[in-house]
Design a protein around this motif. Structure first.
Motif, PDB file in Angstrom:
ATOM      1  N   ASN A 127       0.859 102.860 -22.674  1.00  0.00           N
ATOM      2  CA  ASN A 127      -0.318 102.311 -23.344  1.00  0.00           C
ATOM      3  C   ASN A 127      -1.354 101.838 -22.337  1.00  0.00           C
ATOM      4  OD1 ASN A 127      -0.361  99.142 -23.149  1.00  0.00           O
ATOM      5  ND2 ASN A 127       1.777  99.671 -23.531  1.00  0.00           N
ATOM      6  N   PHE A 128      -2.610 101.779 -22.797  1.00  0.00           N
ATOM      7  CA  PHE A 128      -3.746 101.516 -21.932  1.00  0.00           C
ATOM      8  C   PHE A 128      -4.044 100.033 -21.752  1.00  0.00           C
ATOM      9  CE2 PHE A 128      -5.433 100.984 -26.087  1.00  0.00           C
ATOM     10  CZ  PHE A 128      -6.499 100.114 -25.964  1.00  0.00           C
ATOM     11  N   VAL A 129      -3.363  99.147 -22.500  1.00  0.00           N
ATOM     12  CA  VAL A 129      -3.811  97.766 -22.610  1.00  0.00           C
ATOM     13  C   VAL A 129      -3.420  96.922 -21.399  1.00  0.00           C
ATOM     14  CG1 VAL A 129      -3.819  95.714 -24.075  1.00  0.00           C
ATOM     15  CG2 VAL A 129      -3.607  97.966 -25.105  1.00  0.00           C
ATOM     16  N   HIS A 130      -2.301  97.239 -20.756  1.00  0.00           N
ATOM     17  CA  HIS A 130      -1.817  96.487 -19.603  1.00  0.00           C
ATOM     18  C   HIS A 130      -1.432  95.049 -19.975  1.00  0.00           C
ATOM     19  CE1 HIS A 130      -3.000  99.733 -16.889  1.00  0.00           C
ATOM     20  NE2 HIS A 130      -4.082  99.821 -17.619  1.00  0.00           N
ATOM     21  N   PRO A 176      -6.365 104.358 -14.559  1.00  0.00           N
ATOM     22  CA  PRO A 176      -6.119 103.179 -15.402  1.00  0.00           C
ATOM     23  C   PRO A 176      -7.166 102.980 -16.482  1.00  0.00           C
ATOM     24  CG  PRO A 176      -6.812 102.527 -13.183  1.00  0.00           C
ATOM     25  CD  PRO A 176      -6.507 103.986 -13.138  1.00  0.00           C
ATOM     26  N   ASN A 177      -8.375 103.501 -16.288  1.00  0.00           N
ATOM     27  CA  ASN A 177      -9.402 103.427 -17.325  1.00  0.00           C
ATOM     28  C   ASN A 177      -9.507 104.723 -18.123  1.00  0.00           C
ATOM     29  OD1 ASN A 177     -10.442 100.777 -17.011  1.00  0.00           O
ATOM     30  ND2 ASN A 177     -11.422 101.421 -15.110  1.00  0.00           N
ATOM     31  N   PRO A 192     -14.061 112.880 -18.149  1.00  0.00           N
ATOM     32  CA  PRO A 192     -13.183 112.420 -19.224  1.00  0.00           C
ATOM     33  C   PRO A 192     -11.851 111.850 -18.745  1.00  0.00           C
ATOM     34  CG  PRO A 192     -14.124 114.555 -19.766  1.00  0.00           C
ATOM     35  CD  PRO A 192     -14.462 114.286 -18.326  1.00  0.00           C
ATOM     36  N   ALA A 193     -11.377 112.255 -17.568  1.00  0.00           N
ATOM     37  CA  ALA A 193     -10.106 111.738 -17.067  1.00  0.00           C
ATOM     38  C   ALA A 193     -10.215 110.297 -16.602  1.00  0.00           C
ATOM     39  CB  ALA A 193      -9.586 112.613 -15.918  1.00  0.00           C
ATOM     40  N   GLY A 194     -11.439 109.782 -16.461  1.00  0.00           N
ATOM     41  CA  GLY A 194     -11.617 108.433 -15.935  1.00  0.00           C
ATOM     42  C   GLY A 194     -12.274 107.469 -16.893  1.00  0.00           C
ATOM     43  N   SER A 195     -12.333 107.825 -18.186  1.00  0.00           N
ATOM     44  CA  SER A 195     -12.981 106.928 -19.137  1.00  0.00           C
ATOM     45  C   SER A 195     -12.263 106.970 -20.477  1.00  0.00           C
ATOM     46  CB  SER A 195     -14.447 107.317 -19.328  1.00  0.00           C
ATOM     47  OG  SER A 195     -14.570 108.649 -19.775  1.00  0.00           O
ATOM     48  N   TYR A 196     -12.154 105.800 -21.082  1.00  0.00           N
ATOM     49  CA  TYR A 196     -11.556 105.667 -22.414  1.00  0.00           C
ATOM     50  C   TYR A 196     -12.233 104.478 -23.076  1.00  0.00           C
ATOM     51  CZ  TYR A 196      -7.820 105.618 -25.960  1.00  0.00           C
ATOM     52  OH  TYR A 196      -7.107 105.651 -27.135  1.00  0.00           O
ATOM     53  N   ASP A 197     -13.546 104.580 -23.200  1.00  0.00           N
ATOM     54  CA  ASP A 197     -14.333 103.492 -23.745  1.00  0.00           C
ATOM     55  C   ASP A 197     -15.431 104.083 -24.611  1.00  0.00           C
ATOM     56  OD1 ASP A 197     -17.109 103.316 -21.904  1.00  0.00           O
ATOM     57  OD2 ASP A 197     -15.413 104.274 -20.926  1.00  0.00           O
ATOM     58  N   PHE A 198     -15.959 103.261 -25.500  1.00  0.00           N
ATOM     59  CA  PHE A 198     -16.903 103.754 -26.494  1.00  0.00           C
ATOM     60  C   PHE A 198     -18.193 104.252 -25.857  1.00  0.00           C
ATOM     61  CE2 PHE A 198     -19.826 103.693 -30.022  1.00  0.00           C
ATOM     62  CZ  PHE A 198     -19.035 104.114 -31.076  1.00  0.00           C
ATOM     63  N   GLY A 199     -18.708 103.529 -24.864  1.00  0.00           N
ATOM     64  CA  GLY A 199     -19.952 103.936 -24.246  1.00  0.00           C
ATOM     65  C   GLY A 199     -19.873 105.293 -23.576  1.00  0.00           C
ATOM     66  N   SER A 200     -18.783 105.548 -22.868  1.00  0.00           N
ATOM     67  CA  SER A 200     -18.607 106.849 -22.219  1.00  0.00           C
ATOM     68  C   SER A 200     -18.410 107.954 -23.253  1.00  0.00           C
ATOM     69  CB  SER A 200     -17.408 106.800 -21.268  1.00  0.00           C
ATOM     70  OG  SER A 200     -17.589 105.845 -20.258  1.00  0.00           O
ATOM     71  N   LEU A 201     -17.606 107.666 -24.282  1.00  0.00           N
ATOM     72  CA  LEU A 201     -17.327 108.697 -25.283  1.00  0.00           C
ATOM     73  C   LEU A 201     -18.573 109.075 -26.064  1.00  0.00           C
ATOM     74  CD1 LEU A 201     -15.236 110.504 -26.643  1.00  0.00           C
ATOM     75  CD2 LEU A 201     -14.761 108.642 -28.244  1.00  0.00           C
ATOM     76  N   THR A 202     -19.498 108.136 -26.261  1.00  0.00           N
ATOM     77  CA  THR A 202     -20.732 108.450 -26.975  1.00  0.00           C
ATOM     78  C   THR A 202     -21.481 109.586 -26.285  1.00  0.00           C
ATOM     79  OG1 THR A 202     -20.968 106.203 -27.835  1.00  0.00           O
ATOM     80  CG2 THR A 202     -22.963 107.533 -27.742  1.00  0.00           C
ATOM     81  N   ILE A 203     -21.445 109.610 -24.960  1.00  0.00           N
ATOM     82  CA  ILE A 203     -22.038 110.732 -24.224  1.00  0.00           C
ATOM     83  C   ILE A 203     -21.110 111.934 -24.265  1.00  0.00           C
ATOM     84  CG2 ILE A 203     -22.659 111.567 -21.929  1.00  0.00           C
ATOM     85  CD1 ILE A 203     -23.952 108.969 -21.333  1.00  0.00           C
ATOM     86  N   GLU A 204     -19.841 111.721 -23.992  1.00  0.00           N
ATOM     87  CA  GLU A 204     -18.904 112.846 -23.857  1.00  0.00           C
ATOM     88  C   GLU A 204     -18.802 113.674 -25.134  1.00  0.00           C
ATOM     89  OE1 GLU A 204     -16.119 110.531 -20.589  1.00  0.00           O
ATOM     90  OE2 GLU A 204     -15.325 110.967 -22.586  1.00  0.00           O
ATOM     91  N   GLU A 205     -18.815 113.021 -26.288  1.00  0.00           N
ATOM     92  CA  GLU A 205     -18.689 113.774 -27.529  1.00  0.00           C
ATOM     93  C   GLU A 205     -19.913 114.638 -27.801  1.00  0.00           C
ATOM     94  OE1 GLU A 205     -17.944 110.358 -29.764  1.00  0.00           O
ATOM     95  OE2 GLU A 205     -20.030 109.911 -30.244  1.00  0.00           O
ATOM     96  N   ASN A 206     -20.992 114.370 -27.091  1.00  0.00           N
ATOM     97  CA  ASN A 206     -22.209 115.159 -27.245  1.00  0.00           C
ATOM     98  C   ASN A 206     -22.424 116.153 -26.121  1.00  0.00           C
ATOM     99  OD1 ASN A 206     -23.878 114.177 -29.667  1.00  0.00           O
ATOM    100  ND2 ASN A 206     -23.147 112.284 -28.741  1.00  0.00           N
TER     101      ASN A 206
END
Length: 544
Positions: free
Chosen positions: A453-456, A139-140, A60-74
């Protein structure tokens, strides 16, 4: 609607989103049933979910994207999260959470929680999990979500957060976001990411096999003792590079669910197919353009701003919504989509709802910008934001070039590479999409405007937090919307949205839309999870 939480009362226990990860040998956990610690049994026919999303990391410390969160939330558990169909966060791994002082938020842990490897889950693991997100500051990663956290510590069975602002209206929501998965402090290093094949969690599912962006196999976690018992013990996530095969496989039954992302044309045709169900749920997804304020064209700040404003005068959102997305998206005239409380439409008020080449030319001429302006625009070419991204940006190119004020070079890149390159200032103007961490206006604004912020986009760099944020008056307004309620909060949101259209303008909102999933006729549970939280709760899924 927005949520004004009463801090004087503890939030009650309820079902919440829990998840856990334990990557084991490929032969592990492949039986058709699994049991949790209460002795209940997960059964049901195995289910396969297809997606064109991609995974950046399972740490979780290296991802902030929908695809990763779909797994992480489960596969990870959270202190708090919003149950399906609910509007406010409720305790999950926590027994209760509440403000003990205006700047102190305390969560008391449930007893006897375990990670899937048998390690006890304690308050120390929780404090460790939040602190390592800040320490690693990938950064991600999701560290920007913790901008309001001053410190975190464990005190016995309590986790104590000290916050920068009193009565933070958003903090209970943050605990259930990408920054909130609880990891095992005995397994995860404090200062670096853990490889995907070593992560461990504590929720309804574990991962028994993981081939990154190809195949993920989940099985019910026997150590899970929370409220979200999996209805189906075996679930597979299959990753697709194109939506063509995703559509074909859900049509012929090779997969049970197609969740993100089919093209608008595919969805339209599937609605007449009696072998599948096309399900639509409330969303809040935002599609927008980011301007890198350092590297975008223009000889000085005034010229860069003029180019951004001229582009705002030149795009035709309704054309994109109708002709590219077949009505699945709507024009977005704010970074806060319509349907979210306090949303206004400042980009329509300032730039209109139709292209205005004369205004665009006037803005450029006043700043001394020579035309045509050469623009290089980057977008995600794979299915991360849907394969229609290519059509969307080719249409934007046509719109901009039709004014005779711009020439546009487009470049499409797969998301895994794209996510790395955009933080290196490689892209001067580029596509991003936003899926809310929680359904509140703060989540659409704070993460884009605060100094971490994450946008850079270099709108408000962490190394220079005084400019241009102070110039635009953003930081005091962010504090106001986070800590106030009623009219004071509404006024802050209105001012912030107007600033984004009339001030430095680092972003150009384009479209917002709902969620769509296609399933076999024998699948249940998908409609229930298609709510504005964008949490894909696999434990609700079942197959008859």
């Amino acid at each position: 609607m927005a949520f004004s939480l009463r801090h004087s009362k503890a939030l009650s226990m309820s079902a919440a989103v829990a998840a856990a990860v334990a990557l084991a040998a490929c032969g592990a956990g492949k039986n058709d049933t699994g049991s949790n610690s209460s002795g209940a049994t997960s059964t049901g026919n195995p289910i396969t979910v297809g997606t064109t999303d991609s995974v950046i990391a399972l740490d979780p410390a290296g991802s902030y994207d929908f695809g990763s969160l779909t797994i992480e939330e489960n596969i990870y558990q959270f202190l708090m999260q919003v149950p399906a169909g609910a509007k406010a966060p409720q305790p999950d791994a926590a027994q209760s959470c509440d403000f003990s002082t205006p700047t102190t938020y305390k969560c008391t842990m449930k007893p006897n929680l375990k990670f899937s490897n048998g390690d006890p889950l304690t308050a120390k693991d929780v404090a460790f999990s939040f602190q390592r997100v800040i320490t690693i500051n990938n950064p991600n990663g999701p560290s920007s979500l913790l901008g309001s956290m001053k410190s975190v510590k464990a005190e016995g069975s309590d986790v104590v957060f000290t916050l920068k602002n009193p009565n933070d209206q958003t903090w209970p929501f943050v605990l259930g976001t990408s920054a909130g998965p609880i990891v095992d402090s005995k397994v995860f290093p404090a200062d670096k990411l853990l490889p995907d094949d070593q992560v461990v969690g504590s929720g309804p599912y574990t991962i028994t096999s993981f081939q990154k962006n190809q195949l993920a196999q989940f099985t019910a976690n026997p150590n899970y003792s929370g409220p979200n018992k999996a209805k189906t013990s075996q679930i597979t996530m299959k990753y697709y590079t194109t939506s063509d095969n995703l559509k074909l496989d859900v049509q012929n039954g090779a997969i049970d669910i197609a969740y993100r992302t089919l093209t608008p044309t595919d969805i339209s045709s599937l609605k007449s197919d009696s072998n599948v169900k096309v399900l639509t749920g409330a969303g809040g997804e935002l599609r927008y353009i980011v301007f890198n304020l350092k590297t975008m064209p223009g000889d000085n700040e005034a010229q860069k701003l003029a180019i951004r404003r001229a582009m705002a005068y030149s795009v035709d959102r309704q054309d994109l919504a109708t002709n590219v997305y077949k009505g699945l998206y709507q024009p977005a005239y704010s970074m806060l989509p319509q349907g979210i409380a306090y949303a206004t439409e400042p980009f329509k008020d300032v730039y209109g709802d139709k292209p205005n080449p004369a205004k665009a030319q006037s803005v450029l001429a006043a700043a001394g910008v020579k035309t045509p302006v050469a623009l290089h625009i980057d977008y995600v070419s794979d299915g991360h934001y849907g394969e229609t991204s290519g059509d969307e940006y080719n249409q934007i190119k046509r719109q901009l070039e039709a004014t005779k004020l711009f020439t546009v070079q487009l470049q499409g890149t797969a998301y895994t590479t794209y996510s790395e390159e955009r933080v290196k200032d490689t892209y001067p103007i580029y596509q991003l999409g936003w899926f809310p961490d929680f359904v509140d206006g703060d989540n659409y604004l704070f993460n884009f405007l605060n100094p971490t912020n994450f946008v850079h986009a270099h709108y408000c760099d962490n190394t220079k937090p005084t400019a241009p944020c102070i110039k635009d008056g953003v930081l005091p307004l962010l504090t106001q919307e986070e800590t106030k309620s009623g009219q004071a909060r509404a006024e802050a949101f209105t001012k912030l949205q107007k600033i984004l259209a009339t001030g430095t303008m680092p972003y150009l909102p384009l479209l917002s839309g709902n969620q769509v999933a296609v399933t076999g006729t024998d699948i249940s549970g998908v409609q229930e999870t298609l709510d504005p939280t964008y949490l894909f709760r696999m434990w609700l899924l079942s197959k008859s």
